[in-house]
Scaffold this motif. Structure first.
Motif, PDB file in Angstrom:
ATOM      1  N   THR A  69       0.835  -1.212   0.000  1.00 11.84           N
ATOM      2  CA  THR A  69       0.000   0.000   0.000  1.00 11.84           C
ATOM      3  C   THR A  69       0.865   1.255   0.000  1.00 11.84           C
ATOM      4  O   THR A  69       0.577   2.224  -0.710  1.00 11.84           O
ATOM      5  CB  THR A  69      -0.925   0.007   1.236  1.00 11.84           C
ATOM      6  OG1 THR A  69      -1.710  -1.184   1.238  1.00 11.84           O
ATOM      7  CG2 THR A  69      -1.840   1.218   1.220  1.00 11.84           C
ATOM      8  N   MET A  70       1.926   1.251   0.799  1.00 10.81           N
ATOM      9  CA  MET A  70       2.834   2.394   0.816  1.00 10.81           C
ATOM     10  C   MET A  70       3.401   2.648  -0.575  1.00 10.81           C
ATOM     11  O   MET A  70       3.441   3.784  -1.062  1.00 10.81           O
ATOM     12  CB  MET A  70       3.987   2.120   1.786  1.00 10.81           C
ATOM     13  CG  MET A  70       3.583   2.056   3.249  1.00 10.81           C
ATOM     14  SD  MET A  70       3.645   3.653   4.062  1.00 10.81           S
ATOM     15  CE  MET A  70       5.412   3.865   4.233  1.00 10.81           C
ATOM     16  N   VAL A 214      -3.695   5.311 -11.684  1.00 10.74           N
ATOM     17  CA  VAL A 214      -3.911   3.864 -11.853  1.00 10.74           C
ATOM     18  C   VAL A 214      -2.604   3.150 -12.194  1.00 10.74           C
ATOM     19  O   VAL A 214      -2.280   2.104 -11.612  1.00 10.74           O
ATOM     20  CB  VAL A 214      -4.970   3.611 -12.942  1.00 10.74           C
ATOM     21  CG1 VAL A 214      -5.051   2.123 -13.268  1.00 10.74           C
ATOM     22  CG2 VAL A 214      -6.329   4.116 -12.487  1.00 10.74           C
ATOM     23  N   THR A 215      -1.835   3.701 -13.134  1.00  9.95           N
ATOM     24  CA  THR A 215      -0.591   3.029 -13.529  1.00  9.95           C
ATOM     25  C   THR A 215       0.457   3.065 -12.419  1.00  9.95           C
ATOM     26  O   THR A 215       1.233   2.121 -12.256  1.00  9.95           O
ATOM     27  CB  THR A 215      -0.009   3.661 -14.812  1.00  9.95           C
ATOM     28  OG1 THR A 215       0.114   5.080 -14.638  1.00  9.95           O
ATOM     29  CG2 THR A 215      -0.896   3.362 -16.008  1.00  9.95           C
ATOM     30  N   ALA A 216       0.472   4.144 -11.623  1.00  9.39           N
ATOM     31  CA  ALA A 216       1.415   4.205 -10.498  1.00  9.39           C
ATOM     32  C   ALA A 216       1.064   3.159  -9.451  1.00  9.39           C
ATOM     33  O   ALA A 216       1.938   2.411  -8.982  1.00  9.39           O
ATOM     34  CB  ALA A 216       1.397   5.598  -9.873  1.00  9.39           C
ATOM     35  N   ALA A 217      -0.227   3.096  -9.080  1.00  5.02           N
ATOM     36  CA  ALA A 217      -0.655   2.128  -8.071  1.00  5.02           C
ATOM     37  C   ALA A 217      -0.432   0.695  -8.561  1.00  5.02           C
ATOM     38  O   ALA A 217       0.082  -0.156  -7.830  1.00  5.02           O
ATOM     39  CB  ALA A 217      -2.123   2.354  -7.724  1.00  5.02           C
ATOM     40  N   ALA A 218      -0.813   0.430  -9.825  1.00  4.91           N
ATOM     41  CA  ALA A 218      -0.654  -0.919 -10.366  1.00  4.91           C
ATOM     42  C   ALA A 218       0.822  -1.275 -10.531  1.00  4.91           C
ATOM     43  O   ALA A 218       1.243  -2.396 -10.204  1.00  4.91           O
ATOM     44  CB  ALA A 218      -1.372  -1.024 -11.711  1.00  4.91           C
ATOM     45  N   GLY A 219       1.612  -0.329 -11.007  1.00  8.75           N
ATOM     46  CA  GLY A 219       3.022  -0.611 -11.261  1.00  8.75           C
ATOM     47  C   GLY A 219       3.822  -0.846  -9.996  1.00  8.75           C
ATOM     48  O   GLY A 219       4.428  -1.922  -9.821  1.00  8.75           O
ATOM     49  N   PHE A 220       3.825   0.129  -9.094  1.00  8.31           N
ATOM     50  CA  PHE A 220       4.633  -0.009  -7.881  1.00  8.31           C
ATOM     51  C   PHE A 220       4.043  -1.057  -6.941  1.00  8.31           C
ATOM     52  O   PHE A 220       4.782  -1.787  -6.271  1.00  8.31           O
ATOM     53  CB  PHE A 220       4.763   1.341  -7.183  1.00  8.31           C
ATOM     54  CG  PHE A 220       5.611   2.322  -7.946  1.00  8.31           C
ATOM     55  CD1 PHE A 220       6.982   2.175  -7.996  1.00  8.31           C
ATOM     56  CD2 PHE A 220       5.038   3.369  -8.640  1.00  8.31           C
ATOM     57  CE1 PHE A 220       7.775   3.055  -8.713  1.00  8.31           C
ATOM     58  CE2 PHE A 220       5.809   4.269  -9.360  1.00  8.31           C
ATOM     59  CZ  PHE A 220       7.185   4.108  -9.403  1.00  8.31           C
ATOM     60  N   GLY A 221       2.706  -1.138  -6.888  1.00  9.43           N
ATOM     61  CA  GLY A 221       2.075  -2.164  -6.050  1.00  9.43           C
ATOM     62  C   GLY A 221       2.405  -3.569  -6.531  1.00  9.43           C
ATOM     63  O   GLY A 221       2.756  -4.450  -5.739  1.00  9.43           O
ATOM     64  N   SER A 222       2.315  -3.801  -7.851  1.00  8.18           N
ATOM     65  CA  SER A 222       2.628  -5.119  -8.406  1.00  8.18           C
ATOM     66  C   SER A 222       4.095  -5.459  -8.221  1.00  8.18           C
ATOM     67  O   SER A 222       4.454  -6.619  -7.965  1.00  8.18           O
ATOM     68  CB  SER A 222       2.267  -5.156  -9.898  1.00  8.18           C
ATOM     69  OG  SER A 222       0.879  -4.974 -10.084  1.00  8.18           O
ATOM     70  N   ALA A 242       7.147  -8.491 -13.839  1.00  8.05           N
ATOM     71  CA  ALA A 242       7.187  -8.024 -15.226  1.00  8.05           C
ATOM     72  C   ALA A 242       5.986  -7.137 -15.540  1.00  8.05           C
ATOM     73  O   ALA A 242       6.128  -6.090 -16.196  1.00  8.05           O
ATOM     74  CB  ALA A 242       7.230  -9.219 -16.176  1.00  8.05           C
ATOM     75  N   ALA A 243       4.809  -7.544 -15.054  1.00  8.05           N
ATOM     76  CA  ALA A 243       3.613  -6.733 -15.278  1.00  8.05           C
ATOM     77  C   ALA A 243       3.741  -5.385 -14.568  1.00  8.05           C
ATOM     78  O   ALA A 243       3.341  -4.341 -15.105  1.00  8.05           O
ATOM     79  CB  ALA A 243       2.371  -7.477 -14.779  1.00  8.05           C
ATOM     80  N   GLY A 244       4.307  -5.398 -13.369  1.00  7.54           N
ATOM     81  CA  GLY A 244       4.503  -4.155 -12.632  1.00  7.54           C
ATOM     82  C   GLY A 244       5.468  -3.231 -13.346  1.00  7.54           C
ATOM     83  O   GLY A 244       5.229  -2.020 -13.445  1.00  7.54           O
ATOM     84  N   LEU A 245       6.560  -3.790 -13.858  1.00  9.83           N
ATOM     85  CA  LEU A 245       7.534  -2.972 -14.592  1.00  9.83           C
ATOM     86  C   LEU A 245       6.924  -2.378 -15.853  1.00  9.83           C
ATOM     87  O   LEU A 245       7.198  -1.224 -16.219  1.00  9.83           O
ATOM     88  CB  LEU A 245       8.759  -3.809 -14.948  1.00  9.83           C
ATOM     89  CG  LEU A 245       9.650  -4.227 -13.770  1.00  9.83           C
ATOM     90  CD1 LEU A 245      10.731  -5.199 -14.232  1.00  9.83           C
ATOM     91  CD2 LEU A 245      10.273  -3.008 -13.111  1.00  9.83           C
ATOM     92  N   ALA A 246       6.060  -3.151 -16.530  1.00  9.29           N
ATOM     93  CA  ALA A 246       5.387  -2.643 -17.724  1.00  9.29           C
ATOM     94  C   ALA A 246       4.485  -1.458 -17.370  1.00  9.29           C
ATOM     95  O   ALA A 246       4.448  -0.443 -18.089  1.00  9.29           O
ATOM     96  CB  ALA A 246       4.579  -3.757 -18.381  1.00  9.29           C
ATOM     97  N   ALA A 247       3.759  -1.575 -16.255  1.00 11.88           N
ATOM     98  CA  ALA A 247       2.892  -0.475 -15.820  1.00 11.88           C
ATOM     99  C   ALA A 247       3.719   0.754 -15.444  1.00 11.88           C
ATOM    100  O   ALA A 247       3.307   1.891 -15.716  1.00 11.88           O
ATOM    101  CB  ALA A 247       2.033  -0.920 -14.631  1.00 11.88           C
TER     102      ALA A 247
END
Length: 503
Positions: A69-70, A214-222, A242-247
């Motif tokens: 979450t952070m 959305v992309t920040a939360a999905a990317g760094f969260g993933s 890999a999905a997180g890095l793509a985001a």
């Protein structure tokens, strides 16, 4: 909760040379309490497994979800801290933290407890960037080292002290006592802060780009979630990372596009300042070293040496206390002599301590372990304070909130990488040795040694980057690239002409 004072118009906090501004003392105290909770659940996991009939992997989610979450929320704080006043940001952060703490203490099930930890983490994510941004706004450059040393209490000592504090509290009751103790302390700090806290700087109206959110939360969260899964399922973890890095790539491209209109969610122009970028690299690797040792040392002391959670907490407490108490002194030394005389010896001390831990045995004297841990903590203190000060001082004021948000985000990602790295290396080595007929204890010991070797190797990066840092951030607001000073002036002018709305 009754708020003693309404949100007044933004004012400038007056500072007295040689004294820490009251607003910083308030924010350091609040930040210490909320960040302490990032690691406070580590020693409570066995109790939770028994009380809620859950597995260790499930219980670990209470720490993983907090970190995740952070990582997801912090990238948004650069925009949030510019859009809302100091008091509004403080009220939001502490309100979320208190709500999460109360809900956690009363949680009837694991699912509710997990949700409460996420609410807690959302408030915590705002506090660290708020503290650093406010410090850069109200503290003159001549005093920043000393005041940043105080800030190290919250940033570095709080997570280091979490397991110790929880180990002591758990001697007197169940895991719910952790939240019962924290809530009234946080409530008093919140009330006192709302009574005394004044706005610093001015809130600036701006819209938020939801694709960036959305992309920040999905990317760094993933990214953080994937790293936390490496011990359980490497293939799934790699796919999630890999999905997180793509985001994150999509997020970066979006920010570069938005920067042309001066409306990025997270302004990446901070990375054009060499000193700031070098400080980010050094801080990230050093934070990985600290979190890695925090994971490995308790495992060694409890699983190999047979110490209790309380005994382990007490053994690592001197190092944590030394780190906190030395913070202000190191800050004053920075103000007087600059950063290199502190950062270079500190980086060498980190490397020596981690090298010493590679020699752990079944019978290594406790005093040696205590000394190595104290050396590591003191060296980290000598490193963190100057690095934070030099890094943030290298960017111009319009970019302070974005610079502190990037720094805080990378701290969470570095923590996840450090944890995943040491656990994966240790587990893989131990499993290989056990399959070859080695006893579990000896296999675990050898796995820990290898993990510490990886940490010692990484510490070489800390030493090299320390040599690249300047002594001071003098002239940091001048362009480090052709035409950049003009670009920053345009940011200032755009913010001055942007329409204001009351917060």
């Amino acid at each position: 909760m009754h708020i003693p004072q309404s949100d007044s118009p933004a004012t400038s906090e007056t500072t007295v040379p040689g004294r820490t501004p009251p607003v910083i003392r308030l924010l350091v105290l609040a930040t210490f309490v909320v960040i302490l909770n990032e690691t406070i659940m580590i020693n409570a996991i066995p109790r939770l497994m028994e009380a809620m009939d859950i597995t260790e992997q499930t219980a670990q989610w209470l720490s993983t979800a907090f970190m995740l979450t952070m990582a997801a929320v912090i990238p948004i704080t650069g925009w949030f801290l510019q859009r809302f006043s100091t008091r509004a940001a403080y009220t939001t952060a502490m309100g979320l933290f208190l709500t999460g703490t109360a809900l956690a203490g009363l949680a009837p099930s694991f699912e509710v407890l997990l949700g409460a930890r996420i609410v807690q983490a959302s408030g915590t994510a705002v506090m660290m960037p708020l503290l650093m941004t406010t410090l850069m706004q109200v503290v003159p450059e001549r005093d920043r080292g000393r005041v940043m040393g105080t800030l190290s209490l919250a940033i570095s000592v709080a997570p280091a002290m979490g397991p110790t504090v929880s180990g002591v509290i758990l001697q007197f009751g169940s895991w719910r006592l952790l939240f019962a103790v924290v809530f009234p302390i946080a409530a008093v700090i919140t009330w006192f802060g709302l009574k005394r806290l004044k706005n610093v700087g001015e809130a600036k109206y701006s819209t938020v780009d939801w694709l960036s959110v959305v992309t920040a939360a999905a990317g760094f969260g993933s990214l953080v979630y994937g790293l936390s899964r490496f011990e359980d399922d490497v293939v799934t973890a790699v796919a999630i990372v890999a999905a997180g890095l793509a985001a994150i790539v999509v997020f970066v491209l979006r920010q570069l596009s938005l920067q042309k209109r001066d409306v990025p969610l997270l302004d990446l122009r901070t990375l054009r300042y060499r000193t700031y970028t070098v400080a980010l690299v050094l801080m990230s690797v050093a934070f990985m070293a600290m979190l890695g040792s925090m994971i490995l040392l308790p495992l060694y002391l409890q699983n190999v040496r047979g110490l209790s959670a309380l005994q382990t907490g007490l053994l690592v407490m001197p190092g944590g206390l030394a780190m906190g108490l030395l913070g202000p002194t190191i800050g004053r030394l920075f103000d007087r002599f600059g950063g290199r005389v502190l950062v270079v010896p500190g980086a060498i001390g980190i490397a020596l301590a981690l090298t010493g831990f590679t020699q752990i045995t079944m019978t290594m004297p406790i005093w040696q372990l205590l000394g190595l841990h104290a050396l590591l903590m003191v060296s980290l203190a000598a490193t963190f304070t100057p690095v934070f000060t030099l890094g943030l001082g290298a960017v111009p004021p319009p970019l302070y909130s974005h610079a502190s948000s990037i720094l805080s985000t990378l701290q969470q990602v570095a923590a996840a990488i450090g944890t995943a790295l040491v656990v994966t290396v240790m587990s893989a080595r131990a499993a290989a040795l056990e399959s070859a007929g080695v006893t579990k204890v000896l296999a675990d010991l050898d796995g820990m040694r290898l993990a510490f070797i990886i940490g010692a190797a990484l510490s070489v990066i800390v030493v090299v980057t320390a040599l690249l840092l300047p002594a001071r951030a003098d002239g940091a607001h001048e362009s480090e690239e052709t035409g950049e000073a003009d670009e920053i002036d345009e940011i200032d002018e755009a913010e001055e002409t942007r329409p204001m709305t009351p917060v």
